[in-house]
Design a protein around this motif. Structure first.
Motif: not given
Length: 263
Positions: A193-217
């Motif tokens: 989906d590249t035309d809906s106006g929803v930033s799926w990339s922001a969701h994915v960036g948050g997911i990757v950060a969450g998976l890494l940071l919860v292990v550390i913090l």
């Protein structure tokens, strides 16, 4: 698509999720000030001044000085407190309410706040990387919320969560089922989906950060995947020799039954 309603997951380390509640209230207040109460001109100025605009961050464009509210770098965070309409706000805050308390419990108040803000920043950064010259402002807490969902998935995949499936069917499911589906959907939609106006990339960036940071913090001793940590004291109780009692009938000693209570 599912909507989370409630989870059966008691707090273990904190009495109340103060940071989660404060974040929800802050988002609600900011929305009230910038959308239903304010004029359209004020709302647009807030979105341009506080929203994350990749073209501004990566020097492809300049913001009109009259619209500057905070330094450019601050918009990595400020964008996440802005929402477009009530449904946008309500959905993000519902996810935060259901899943945020247990992530805050696992990390502690201060580290959870740091975690939340870093996930928001990661979401903005991922969004900008896909279109460096975009002049459209990014708003919404979805990047931070995605990190919270990902952390909950790692911490409590076995916990039962009541979800509304297809907006109408309430079901109690192990968290791993709806959350794995939701996380997978974000990666799929990023490509499809590249035309809906929803930033799926922001969701994915948050997911990757969450998976890494919860292990550390996460707190020392807080397990992943709902595993039980066996402490040295628990081992002592389990291996302690049973007490001996005399039987009235024979006077011969025999071991008393062990019920797993502390010795």
């Amino acid at each position: 698509m599912f909507i989370p309603l409630h989870d059966r997951n008691e707090l273990k380390h904190i009495r109340m999720q103060y940071v989660t509640i404060a974040l929800i209230l802050t988002n609600i207040v900011v929305w009230l000030v910038t959308v239903p109460v304010a004029s359209e001109e004020f709302a647009n100025a807030a979105i341009l001044g506080l929203g994350y605009i990749p073209a501004i961050i990566f020097d492809y464009a300049d913001l009109d000085p009259s619209l500057v509210i905070v330094p450019d770098g601050f918009t990595f965070l400020t964008y996440s407190f802005l929402h477009g309409d009530l449904s946008h706000l309500a959905m993000n805050m519902l996810f935060l309410w259901v899943f945020g308390d247990n992530v805050e419990d696992a990390l502690g108040h201060f580290r959870f706040l740091v975690f939340y803000l870093l996930c928001a920043a990661a979401g903005a950064f991922a969004h900008g990387l896909l279109d460096l010259a975009s002049e459209a402002p990014l708003i919404g807490a979805s990047g931070a919320i995605s990190g919270v969902v990902a952390a909950y998935f790692l911490l409590h995949p076995k916990v039962r969560v009541w979800v509304l499936v297809l907006f109408r069917i309430p079901l109690p499911l192990p968290a791993a089922i709806p959350l794995a589906f939701w996380i997978g959907q974000q990666f799929f939609m990023l490509v499809a989906d590249t035309d809906s106006g929803v930033s799926w990339s922001a969701h994915v960036g948050g997911i990757v950060a969450g998976l890494l940071l919860v292990v550390i913090l996460r707190r020392r001793g807080v397990p992943l995947f709902d595993r039980t940590i066996v402490t040295p004291r628990a081992v002592e109780h389990r291996t302690k020799a049973p007490e001996e009692v005399l039987t009235p009938a024979s006077g011969v000693s025999r071991p008393a039954p062990h019920w797993g209570r502390p010795g």
